[in-house]
Design an enzyme around this catalytic site. Structure first.
Site, short mmCIF file in Angstrom:
data_model
loop_
_atom_site.label_atom_id
_atom_site.label_comp_id
_atom_site.label_asym_id
_atom_site.label_seq_id
_atom_site.Cartn_x
_atom_site.Cartn_y
_atom_site.Cartn_z
N LYS A 23 0.70 -1.18 0.00
CA LYS A 23 0.11 -0.05 0.14
C LYS A 23 1.00 1.26 0.03
CE LYS A 23 -2.78 0.69 3.42
NZ LYS A 23 -2.65 1.93 4.51
N ARG A 28 2.77 6.02 -3.15
CA ARG A 28 3.92 6.75 -3.90
C ARG A 28 4.26 6.55 -5.23
NH1 ARG A 28 4.30 5.63 1.71
NH2 ARG A 28 5.53 7.10 2.91
N GLY A 96 -5.06 7.89 5.50
CA GLY A 96 -4.00 8.76 6.26
C GLY A 96 -2.78 9.25 5.23
N ASP A 317 2.07 -1.34 12.04
CA ASP A 317 0.60 -1.57 11.55
C ASP A 317 0.35 -3.18 11.74
OD1 ASP A 317 0.21 0.79 10.26
OD2 ASP A 317 0.91 0.24 8.02
N LYS A 344 -4.50 5.72 14.95
CA LYS A 344 -4.83 4.92 13.60
C LYS A 344 -6.09 4.97 12.94
CE LYS A 344 -0.21 4.07 13.09
NZ LYS A 344 0.58 4.84 11.98
C1 S3P Z 1 2.73 4.82 6.24
C2 S3P Z 1 3.17 5.16 7.46
C3 S3P Z 1 2.49 4.84 8.47
C4 S3P Z 1 1.80 3.51 8.60
C5 S3P Z 1 0.84 3.71 7.39
C6 S3P Z 1 1.52 4.02 6.00
C7 S3P Z 1 2.85 5.52 4.90
O1 S3P Z 1 1.98 5.45 9.21
O2 S3P Z 1 1.03 3.30 9.66
O3 S3P Z 1 -0.17 2.57 7.47
O4 S3P Z 1 2.74 4.68 3.86
O5 S3P Z 1 3.88 6.25 5.19
P1 S3P Z 1 2.52 7.00 10.09
O6 S3P Z 1 3.45 7.82 9.35
O7 S3P Z 1 1.53 7.63 10.87
O8 S3P Z 1 3.44 6.07 11.29
#
Ligand code: S3P
Length: 432
Positions: A23, A28, A96, A317, A344
């Site tokens: 993911k 990216r 997020g 995660d 989260k």
């Molecule tokens: C991610 C970073 C992590 C992770 C999320 C994906 C990313 O979050 O928990 O599922 O792709 O950069 P955080 O940056 O809040 O730790």
């Protein structure tokens, strides 16, 4: 629409399995493919709701993205300054990663943007990116200074910075890197603990002037990205559910193909091995600069551990599924340094503690620790709180529990692991 799963005890997982693409890398690939010059060909793309949200947003911003087949995309890059503003708000859904990374990118554009998300994302903190981008000269307004909708005001001249992210968050780091690409001069970004480095790696692969070591990055503004080929490996975060199920269910023997084993993601493998899990890593190779391997997992009698706190960022995660493993191991496990779990897709400490207790486990929590004594579990009614990883964690717990488990609100599993139920069932999990 609310989706519920019924799950029950499995008599073993078997087979050769492939999980969907990573993911983080999929998000990216779209972002940097869009900002590159020329075409970027992506294979192994995650067909999940989160990564589709990112794709839709770039289409709104004027980027042509083709889908020649499942799990592949061709992105017609528009270059660093080729994005076009959208009159409509940009909907990140549950993601997020989309919202935080795009805040960093959009604050450097000539146009204004509005970022929105679903109910869960609208409760997640954005001040961690906004306040850092502020230092660079960005102008972003948020509800209560912290929550979506985010109004990102374009037309600002960003300054390079020397800055620490203050939290171990690849999303915060990546937002700063995206903004730093548009600042005149060199920025230096450090992190309290190294996090996944996919943004750095992709920038470098597409030709951006950047140098980095774990936890410290130097990046110059004003470069160019050249489109190329991006091959995305299987997501270890998705694999973790099947790995843990196979370790826990007697008689299991599975092999997972082509899993990304970047050291910033393999905390869960280290933790499960410390517990006595038999996980063999073989066929190691490199795919587009990322280490990948096949994993063979055999049922193992797991023992409790004190989870080394240094592993937590590398399995951020996977903590929910680690708690399931702990609840079915011999002895008392303890984990600390977990505060990030509370922000989260749900409060993952609260979600897991409530569900594991409902299944009969002995669990205690503090603000940032969890202590679990392993034992037998029984079926229960579980609230996943619309959190994909909570739903899948309890689907695994149910494979080792007596009776039936009902898991509510599982629709968001499609954000990260489309096809989870079919794949889990094909391997021998009892789930419908
Ligand atoms: C991610 C970073 C992590 C992770 C999320 C994906 C990313 O979050 O928990 O599922 O792709 O950069 P955080 O940056 O809040 O730790």
């Amino acid at each position: 629409m609310s989706l519920a799963w019924k799950a029950a005890r499995s008599s073993g997982l078997h087979g050769l399995l492939r999980v969907p693409g990573d993911k983080s890398i999929s998000h990216r690939a779209i972002i940097f493919g869009a900002l590159a010059e020329g075409q970027t060909h992506v294979s192994g793309f995650l067909e999940g709701e989160d990564t589709r949200a990112t794709t839709r947003i770039f289409s709104q911003l004027g980027v042509h993205i083709e889908t020649p087949g499942a799990e592949s995309r061709v992105i017609h890059g528009v270059g660093l300054h080729g994005l076009q503003g959208s009159a409509q708000s940009l909907d990140c859904g549950n993601a997020g990663t989309s919202m935080r990374l795009l805040t960093g990118l959009l604050c450097a554009q000539a146009f204004d943007s509005v970022l929105v998300g679903d109910a869960s994302l609208s409760q997640r903190p954005m001040a961690r990116v906004i306040n850092k981008l502020d230092v660079m000269g960005a102008r972003i307004s948020a509800r209560d200074g912290n929550f979506a909708p985010l109004h990102v005001h374009g037309g600002q001249r960003l300054q390079p910075v020397e800055i620490d992210t203050s939290v171990a968050s690849a999303q915060v780091k990546s937002a700063l890197l995206l903004a730093a690409m548009y600042a005149e001069g060199e920025s230096v970004i450090t992190e309290p603990r190294p996090t996944r480095d996919y943004t750095e790696a992709m920038l470098q692969a597409l030709g951006w002037p950047i140098s980095y070591s774990p936890g410290r990055i130097r990046i110059r503004g004003g470069g160019r990205l050249q489109g190329g080929e991006i091959r995305i490996p299987g997501d270890i975060s998705s694999a973790a559910f099947l790995i843990t199920a196979a370790l826990l269910v007697p008689g299991s023997d599975i092999t997972l193909e082509n899993i990304g084993i970047n050291p910033r993601r393999t905390g869960i493998l280290k933790a499960l091995r410390l517990m006595g899990g038999r996980i063999e890593i073989f066929n190691e190779s490199e795919q587009g600069g990322e280490p990948v391997a096949d994993l063979r997992v055999l049922h193992s009698a797991l023992k409790a551990i004190d989870l080394p706190e240094s592993l937590v960022p590398d399995m951020i995660d996977e903590c929910p599924i680690f708690f399931v493993a702990a609840a079915l191991s011999e002895g008392t496990s303890h984990a600390s340094g977990l505060a990030e779990l509370r922000i989260k897709e749900s409060d993952r400490i609260a979600s897991m503690v409530a569900g594991l207790r409902a299944m009969g486990a002995s669990v205690t929590e503090t603000a940032d620790t969890v202590t679990i004594t392993g034992g037998r579990l029984h079926g229960a009614d579980i609230q996943s709180r619309h959190d994909h990883r909570i739903a899948m964690s309890f689907a695994v717990a149910a494979q080792c529990a007596s009776g039936q488990t009902l898991i509510h609100d599982c629709e968001n599993v499609a954000t990260s692991f489309p096809g989870f139920v079919d794949l889990a069932r094909s391997a021998g999990m009892i789930l419908e």
